[in-house]
Design a protein around this motif. Structure first.
Motif, PDB file in Angstrom:
ATOM      1  N   UNK A 129       0.816  -1.230  -0.107  1.00 18.82           N
ATOM      2  CA  UNK A 129       0.005   0.352  -0.008  1.00 18.82           C
ATOM      3  C   UNK A 129       0.980   1.300   0.254  1.00 18.82           C
ATOM      4  N   UNK A 130       1.594   0.949   0.863  1.00 22.08           N
ATOM      5  CA  UNK A 130       2.666   2.435   0.410  1.00 22.08           C
ATOM      6  C   UNK A 130       4.267   1.952  -0.719  1.00 22.08           C
ATOM      7  N   UNK A 143       6.886   8.748   1.042  1.00 20.62           N
ATOM      8  CA  UNK A 143       6.248   7.450   1.020  1.00 20.62           C
ATOM      9  C   UNK A 143       4.916   7.458   1.353  1.00 20.62           C
ATOM     10  N   UNK A 144       3.791   7.475   0.512  1.00 22.15           N
ATOM     11  CA  UNK A 144       2.624   7.732   0.534  1.00 22.15           C
ATOM     12  C   UNK A 144       2.142   6.508   0.585  1.00 22.15           C
ATOM     13  N   UNK A 145       0.970   6.354   1.707  1.00 20.48           N
ATOM     14  CA  UNK A 145      -0.205   5.108   1.334  1.00 20.48           C
ATOM     15  C   UNK A 145      -1.046   5.518   0.644  1.00 20.48           C
ATOM     16  N   UNK A 146      -0.467   4.562  -0.364  1.00 23.34           N
ATOM     17  CA  UNK A 146      -1.907   4.472  -1.993  1.00 23.34           C
ATOM     18  C   UNK A 146      -3.412   5.165  -1.896  1.00 23.34           C
ATOM     19  N   UNK A 147      -4.199   5.247  -0.632  1.00 25.28           N
ATOM     20  CA  UNK A 147      -5.655   5.590  -0.593  1.00 25.28           C
ATOM     21  C   UNK A 147      -5.229   6.891  -0.512  1.00 25.28           C
ATOM     22  N   UNK A 148      -4.461   7.835  -0.339  1.00 27.81           N
ATOM     23  CA  UNK A 148      -4.703   9.195  -0.282  1.00 27.81           C
ATOM     24  C   UNK A 148      -4.333   9.573  -1.962  1.00 27.81           C
ATOM     25  N   UNK A 149      -3.705   9.118  -3.117  1.00 28.14           N
ATOM     26  CA  UNK A 149      -3.210   9.311  -4.300  1.00 28.14           C
ATOM     27  C   UNK A 149      -4.428   9.019  -4.781  1.00 28.14           C
ATOM     28  N   UNK A 150      -4.888  10.166  -5.475  1.00 33.14           N
ATOM     29  CA  UNK A 150      -5.604  10.766  -6.790  1.00 33.14           C
ATOM     30  C   UNK A 150      -6.304   9.294  -7.508  1.00 33.14           C
ATOM     31  N   UNK A 151      -7.084   8.664  -8.011  1.00 40.72           N
ATOM     32  CA  UNK A 151      -7.225   7.933  -8.274  1.00 40.72           C
ATOM     33  C   UNK A 151      -6.936   8.109 -10.118  1.00 40.72           C
ATOM     34  N   UNK A 152      -6.285   9.165 -11.095  1.00 38.71           N
ATOM     35  CA  UNK A 152      -5.469   8.853 -12.116  1.00 38.71           C
ATOM     36  C   UNK A 152      -4.241   8.786 -11.395  1.00 38.71           C
ATOM     37  N   UNK A 153      -3.438   9.649 -10.408  1.00 33.30           N
ATOM     38  CA  UNK A 153      -2.856   9.184  -9.740  1.00 33.30           C
ATOM     39  C   UNK A 153      -2.138   7.323  -9.681  1.00 33.30           C
ATOM     40  N   UNK A 154      -3.020   6.822  -9.009  1.00 34.35           N
ATOM     41  CA  UNK A 154      -3.689   5.335  -8.920  1.00 34.35           C
ATOM     42  C   UNK A 154      -3.508   4.857 -10.350  1.00 34.35           C
ATOM     43  N   UNK A 155      -3.575   5.385 -11.165  1.00 36.15           N
ATOM     44  CA  UNK A 155      -4.238   4.494 -13.211  1.00 36.15           C
ATOM     45  C   UNK A 155      -2.785   4.293 -12.704  1.00 36.15           C
ATOM     46  N   UNK A 156      -2.226   5.950 -12.737  1.00 35.15           N
ATOM     47  CA  UNK A 156       0.105   5.060 -13.599  1.00 35.15           C
ATOM     48  C   UNK A 156      -0.203   4.808 -13.041  1.00 35.15           C
ATOM     49  N   UNK A 157       0.209   4.176 -11.241  1.00 35.01           N
ATOM     50  CA  UNK A 157       1.164   3.024 -10.329  1.00 35.01           C
ATOM     51  C   UNK A 157       0.503   1.934 -10.974  1.00 35.01           C
ATOM     52  N   UNK A 158      -0.496   1.713 -11.537  1.00 37.18           N
ATOM     53  CA  UNK A 158      -1.268   0.217 -11.612  1.00 37.18           C
ATOM     54  C   UNK A 158      -0.581   0.025 -13.323  1.00 37.18           C
ATOM     55  N   UNK A 159      -0.525   0.649 -14.428  1.00 31.48           N
ATOM     56  CA  UNK A 159      -0.396   0.474 -15.290  1.00 31.48           C
ATOM     57  C   UNK A 159       1.276   0.702 -15.962  1.00 31.48           C
ATOM     58  N   UNK A 160       2.207   1.539 -15.267  1.00 29.00           N
ATOM     59  CA  UNK A 160       3.625   1.179 -15.194  1.00 29.00           C
ATOM     60  C   UNK A 160       4.261   0.360 -14.648  1.00 29.00           C
ATOM     61  N   UNK A 161       3.373  -0.255 -12.961  1.00 25.40           N
ATOM     62  CA  UNK A 161       4.085  -1.043 -12.089  1.00 25.40           C
ATOM     63  C   UNK A 161       4.992  -1.849 -12.644  1.00 25.40           C
TER      64      UNK A 161
END
Length: 448
Positions: A259-260, A413-431
């Motif tokens: 999550x972090x 270092x930030x818990x994933x839940x605080x990211x915007x949906x767009x930021x989460x999407x980038x992390x998921x897409x390029x992980x």
């Protein structure tokens, strides 16, 4: 065409110096007191008062002593903060020596694997030289600590305390690096001789056996199973029996480390915002968690740090602590020294220019434990350091101006839940396919 300094040049420079009525007075004070003391700005002390509208009480600071384990101390501090409150243990620390042992052991294997992978490159190749320059070291990254915890768990500091060599790491690092370089010679020779993969791996396994022995001699033997006794702040005795490092982490820390996420602010042209990056040859656990950084604009970067603090959770961060920093007073502020006014020279560079030209890089990790918001905007931040209570005037805590944050903070270092949906999407897409940066990129410097 190159041109030498002429006598006329020197004479003109001397005349320019003499024409300023302040030159002699400035020369006297700088020569006797140094540049920083002579340019110290008292107004910075007034502005950096220890008052914060958002503040998390975290107790006494830890002390990494004469070692470069700031990243490890800072990360374990963020994990012990909620644990202290939950179990009423204000003076509690997690064992930094336990993670230090496994970090050095895993880094040795990581080095061997990279030596083998680059064995066909000649000595003098920049990548080979980079590996041999520092086979292992005390530094590291958030994701590297996560990789260690996911494999080995954690233990209380009382179960594996500090040793001379963990607190004063120079002798161990020097000895271990000599061994690793010597081993690199043999591994490269075996590859050049066409030895089989099994033969090379057998050699590497014996080398790791020797590394393990060296680390036990210097850091102690890591526990496999243990009983943990403690007395809480209400003088109540407790004992937890038959724990393993993995079960201790699960029961007493209980974080889902996935999550972090590491976020960076690197405004250089080679790192477009809203993309994920990793650094070549950066890591410790072979097959473990990869170092990944999501690059964000400074406004988004700070907003997430504030959001996490407002939710009552401290924030691990990486910065260039030596810049515009008064260690004695515990102040980090772009106005703490007025060198340009004192010396009548222009030293200004943008954050990107400092990164691109070797003027700045990540050198130290600490923890954000508070922020002062005025009309919703941050003015200063409370920082938990790991240099002991005698550093600075605030029992080991530092005060950081928001301007300093803008210029010299590079990672949070930030818990994933605080990211915007767009930021989460980038992390998921390029992980699984982050852009790979060069081994010497400044975003990897904290591990050196």
């Amino acid at each position: 065409m190159s041109k030498e300094i002429s006598a006329a040049n020197v004479e003109k420079f001397a005349q320019d110096f003499d024409q300023s009525p302040k030159s002699n007075a400035i020369a006297n004070t700088v020569a006797q007191n140094g540049i920083l003391a002579s340019s110290r700005n008292i107004a910075s002390d007034v502005a950096m008062t220890p008052n914060f509208s958002v503040e998390i009480q975290t107790g006494a600071v830890a002390n990494q002593k004469q070692s470069g384990r700031c990243w490890m101390f800072a990360a374990l501090n963020t994990m012990r903060h909620p644990l202290q409150d939950q179990f009423n243990l204000k003076g509690f620390e997690l064992s930094q020596n336990y993670t230090n042992f496994w970090d050095k052991f895993e880094k040795s294997n990581f080095f061997y694997e990279n030596v083998i992978a680059t064995a066909n490159l000649p000595l003098g190749d920049r990548k080979v030289d980079f590996l041999l320059a520092t086979p292992q070291q005390d530094g590291g990254q958030w994701d590297m600590l996560c990789a260690l915890i996911e494999k080995y768990g954690l233990v209380p500091k009382s179960i594996m305390p500090e040793t001379y060599n963990s607190s004063r790491s120079m002798e161990l690092n020097s000895t271990l690096n000599t061994k690793l370089r010597k081993d690199a010679i043999e591994l490269r020779q075996q590859v050049a001789a066409g030895k089989s993969e099994d033969e090379i791996n057998a050699t590497k396994t014996q080398m790791l056996n020797e590394v393990y022995r060296l680390l036990v001699f210097t850091l102690g033997k890591p526990p496999v199973k243990f009983d943990w006794e403690y007395t809480d702040d209400d003088k109540q005795y407790h004992i937890e029996k038959d724990l393993t490092p993995q079960s201790f982490f699960k029961k007493f820390v209980g974080w889902n480390l996935e999550d972090y996420l590491s976020l960076i602010n690197s405004p250089t042209e080679d790192k477009p915002y809203n993309h994920l990056y990793t650094v070549d040859l950066l890591g410790n656990v072979v097959g473990g968690r990869q170092v990944r950084h999501l690059n964000l604009k400074i406004e988004d970067f700070k907003a997430l740090a504030i959001k996490q603090l407002q939710a009552g959770e401290t924030v691990w961060f990486g910065s260039d602590v030596g810049k515009s920093s008064d260690r004695k007073e515990g102040i980090m502020d772009t106005n703490v020294y007025q060198r340009e006014d004192l010396l009548d020279i222009d030293l200004s560079m943008s954050k990107a220019e400092r990164l691109d030209h070797g003027e700045s890089l990540m050198t130290h990790a600490m923890v954000l434990t508070g922020v002062d918001l005025v009309n919703g905007k941050p003015t200063k931040w409370k920082v938990e350091n790991s240099w002991g209570e005698k550093a600075g005037n605030f029992k080991g805590y530092f005060i950081m101006s928001d301007a300093w944050f803008d210029e010299y903070v590079y990672q949070v270092v930030i818990n994933r839940k605080y990211l915007t949906p767009e930021q989460q999407q980038v992390e998921d897409a390029e992980h699984d396919n982050p852009t790979v940066l060069k081994p010497w990129d400044p975003m990897g410097a904290l591990a050196l």
